[in-house]
Design a protein around this motif. Structure first.
Motif, PDB file in Angstrom:
ATOM      1  N   THR A  27     -36.162  -1.355  16.414  1.00  0.00           N
ATOM      2  CA  THR A  27     -37.319  -1.655  15.590  1.00  0.00           C
ATOM      3  C   THR A  27     -36.814  -2.211  14.268  1.00  0.00           C
ATOM      4  N   VAL A  28     -37.298  -3.380  13.923  1.00  0.00           N
ATOM      5  CA  VAL A  28     -36.892  -4.042  12.682  1.00  0.00           C
ATOM      6  C   VAL A  28     -38.137  -4.247  11.833  1.00  0.00           C
ATOM      7  N   ARG A  29     -38.118  -3.653  10.664  1.00  0.00           N
ATOM      8  CA  ARG A  29     -39.247  -3.813   9.737  1.00  0.00           C
ATOM      9  C   ARG A  29     -38.946  -4.963   8.796  1.00  0.00           C
ATOM     10  N   VAL A  30     -39.852  -5.900   8.737  1.00  0.00           N
ATOM     11  CA  VAL A  30     -39.699  -7.102   7.915  1.00  0.00           C
ATOM     12  C   VAL A  30     -40.686  -7.000   6.759  1.00  0.00           C
ATOM     13  N   ARG A  31     -40.151  -6.978   5.537  1.00  0.00           N
ATOM     14  CA  ARG A  31     -40.995  -6.864   4.336  1.00  0.00           C
ATOM     15  C   ARG A  31     -40.784  -8.071   3.444  1.00  0.00           C
ATOM     16  N   GLY A  32     -41.864  -8.686   3.025  1.00  0.00           N
ATOM     17  CA  GLY A  32     -41.770  -9.791   2.080  1.00  0.00           C
ATOM     18  C   GLY A  32     -41.913 -11.141   2.743  1.00  0.00           C
ATOM     19  N   GLU A  33     -41.168 -12.113   2.217  1.00  0.00           N
ATOM     20  CA  GLU A  33     -41.270 -13.504   2.639  1.00  0.00           C
ATOM     21  C   GLU A  33     -40.149 -13.872   3.605  1.00  0.00           C
ATOM     22  N   LEU A  34     -40.523 -14.352   4.777  1.00  0.00           N
ATOM     23  CA  LEU A  34     -39.569 -14.810   5.774  1.00  0.00           C
ATOM     24  C   LEU A  34     -39.574 -16.331   5.732  1.00  0.00           C
ATOM     25  N   ASP A  35     -38.559 -16.894   5.066  1.00  0.00           N
ATOM     26  CA  ASP A  35     -38.535 -18.340   4.869  1.00  0.00           C
ATOM     27  C   ASP A  35     -37.109 -18.884   4.909  1.00  0.00           C
ATOM     28  N   TYR A  36     -36.988 -20.142   4.626  1.00  0.00           N
ATOM     29  CA  TYR A  36     -35.713 -20.867   4.704  1.00  0.00           C
ATOM     30  C   TYR A  36     -34.579 -20.156   3.955  1.00  0.00           C
ATOM     31  N   ASP A  37     -34.889 -19.577   2.803  1.00  0.00           N
ATOM     32  CA  ASP A  37     -33.858 -18.965   1.968  1.00  0.00           C
ATOM     33  C   ASP A  37     -33.255 -17.688   2.544  1.00  0.00           C
ATOM     34  N   ASN A  38     -33.958 -17.025   3.449  1.00  0.00           N
ATOM     35  CA  ASN A  38     -33.460 -15.719   3.892  1.00  0.00           C
ATOM     36  C   ASN A  38     -33.591 -15.449   5.388  1.00  0.00           C
ATOM     37  N   VAL A  39     -33.961 -16.444   6.161  1.00  0.00           N
ATOM     38  CA  VAL A  39     -34.202 -16.247   7.588  1.00  0.00           C
ATOM     39  C   VAL A  39     -32.950 -15.764   8.332  1.00  0.00           C
ATOM     40  N   ASP A  40     -31.770 -16.149   7.856  1.00  0.00           N
ATOM     41  CA  ASP A  40     -30.536 -15.733   8.524  1.00  0.00           C
ATOM     42  C   ASP A  40     -30.343 -14.220   8.508  1.00  0.00           C
ATOM     43  N   GLU A  41     -30.903 -13.553   7.527  1.00  0.00           N
ATOM     44  CA  GLU A  41     -30.765 -12.097   7.449  1.00  0.00           C
ATOM     45  C   GLU A  41     -31.446 -11.412   8.635  1.00  0.00           C
ATOM     46  N   LEU A  42     -32.639 -11.869   8.979  1.00  0.00           N
ATOM     47  CA  LEU A  42     -33.328 -11.312  10.145  1.00  0.00           C
ATOM     48  C   LEU A  42     -32.585 -11.682  11.418  1.00  0.00           C
ATOM     49  N   LEU A  43     -32.209 -12.934  11.549  1.00  0.00           N
ATOM     50  CA  LEU A  43     -31.479 -13.381  12.738  1.00  0.00           C
ATOM     51  C   LEU A  43     -30.185 -12.600  12.935  1.00  0.00           C
ATOM     52  N   ASP A  44     -29.403 -12.452  11.877  1.00  0.00           N
ATOM     53  CA  ASP A  44     -28.128 -11.737  11.972  1.00  0.00           C
ATOM     54  C   ASP A  44     -28.325 -10.280  12.374  1.00  0.00           C
ATOM     55  N   THR A  45     -29.320  -9.632  11.794  1.00  0.00           N
ATOM     56  CA  THR A  45     -29.585  -8.222  12.116  1.00  0.00           C
ATOM     57  C   THR A  45     -29.920  -8.049  13.588  1.00  0.00           C
ATOM     58  N   VAL A  46     -30.841  -8.864  14.091  1.00  0.00           N
ATOM     59  CA  VAL A  46     -31.290  -8.710  15.477  1.00  0.00           C
ATOM     60  C   VAL A  46     -30.206  -9.158  16.459  1.00  0.00           C
ATOM     61  N   THR A  47     -29.575 -10.298  16.226  1.00  0.00           N
ATOM     62  CA  THR A  47     -28.576 -10.777  17.191  1.00  0.00           C
ATOM     63  C   THR A  47     -27.365  -9.855  17.237  1.00  0.00           C
ATOM     64  N   HIS A  48     -27.019  -9.246  16.113  1.00  0.00           N
ATOM     65  CA  HIS A  48     -25.917  -8.272  16.118  1.00  0.00           C
ATOM     66  C   HIS A  48     -26.246  -7.104  17.045  1.00  0.00           C
ATOM     67  N   GLN A  49     -27.454  -6.594  16.950  1.00  0.00           N
ATOM     68  CA  GLN A  49     -27.851  -5.476  17.804  1.00  0.00           C
ATOM     69  C   GLN A  49     -27.975  -5.894  19.264  1.00  0.00           C
ATOM     70  N   LEU A  50     -28.452  -7.098  19.514  1.00  0.00           N
ATOM     71  CA  LEU A  50     -28.576  -7.575  20.895  1.00  0.00           C
ATOM     72  C   LEU A  50     -27.215  -7.780  21.547  1.00  0.00           C
ATOM     73  N   SER A  51     -26.197  -8.033  20.748  1.00  0.00           N
ATOM     74  CA  SER A  51     -24.867  -8.264  21.310  1.00  0.00           C
ATOM     75  C   SER A  51     -24.032  -6.997  21.374  1.00  0.00           C
ATOM     76  N   SER A  52     -24.574  -5.859  20.992  1.00  0.00           N
ATOM     77  CA  SER A  52     -23.816  -4.603  21.048  1.00  0.00           C
ATOM     78  C   SER A  52     -23.623  -4.166  22.501  1.00  0.00           C
ATOM     79  N   ASP A  53     -22.729  -3.235  22.697  1.00  0.00           N
ATOM     80  CA  ASP A  53     -22.420  -2.761  24.045  1.00  0.00           C
ATOM     81  C   ASP A  53     -23.570  -1.989  24.687  1.00  0.00           C
ATOM     82  N   ALA A  54     -24.375  -1.326  23.871  1.00  0.00           N
ATOM     83  CA  ALA A  54     -25.507  -0.566  24.401  1.00  0.00           C
ATOM     84  C   ALA A  54     -26.700  -1.508  24.570  1.00  0.00           C
ATOM     85  N   PRO A  55     -27.129  -1.744  25.803  1.00  0.00           N
ATOM     86  CA  PRO A  55     -28.211  -2.714  26.039  1.00  0.00           C
ATOM     87  C   PRO A  55     -29.549  -2.235  25.477  1.00  0.00           C
ATOM     88  N   LEU A  56     -30.339  -3.182  25.053  1.00  0.00           N
ATOM     89  CA  LEU A  56     -31.680  -2.911  24.552  1.00  0.00           C
ATOM     90  C   LEU A  56     -32.715  -3.292  25.602  1.00  0.00           C
TER      91      LEU A  56
END
Length: 119
Positions: A27-56
């Protein structure tokens, strides 16, 4: 619910991303503005977890505190959907504010991204 280590928490001007993992659900809680300046933060958080050894099984993005989204934010949601689908996880967009639903509807991706939400 287990909080992820501080390294998996991201804060920047305009956006806060907080991730919690419980068994096979992220579960990822997103607060504030999701735009060009910070979109990589959400992407990095989720893709890191998706690539972990424990499947989601589920990736739940909680948008109850989303205040803005631009085309870069929409693109990030499409990329997260693709990554989740690749590993067999279901993406769910929870607590969507009207502004997010409007963007999804106008761009004709609401059925694609929100098909598992029951809305």
């Amino acid at each position: 619910m287990t909080d992820l280590p501080p390294s998996d928490r991201t804060d920047s001007p305009g956006l806060t991303v907080t991730a919690h993992r419980q068994r096979r659900t992220l579960t990822v809680r997103v607060r504030g503005e999701l735009d060009y300046d910070n979109v990589d933060e959400l992407l990095d958080t989720v893709t890191h977890q998706l690539s972990s050894d424990a499947p989601l099984r589920d990736v739940r993005l909680d948008f109850s505190d989303l205040t803005w989204i631009d085309s870069s934010g929409l693109s990030a949601l499409l990329m997260i959907h693709r990554h989740a689908d690749t590993v067999g996880a279901t993406l769910r967009l929870d607590n969507r504010p009207a502004l997010l639903d409007r963007v999804l509807r106008i761009t004709n991706v609401q059925d694609h991204l929100a098909r598992h939400d029951g809305t």
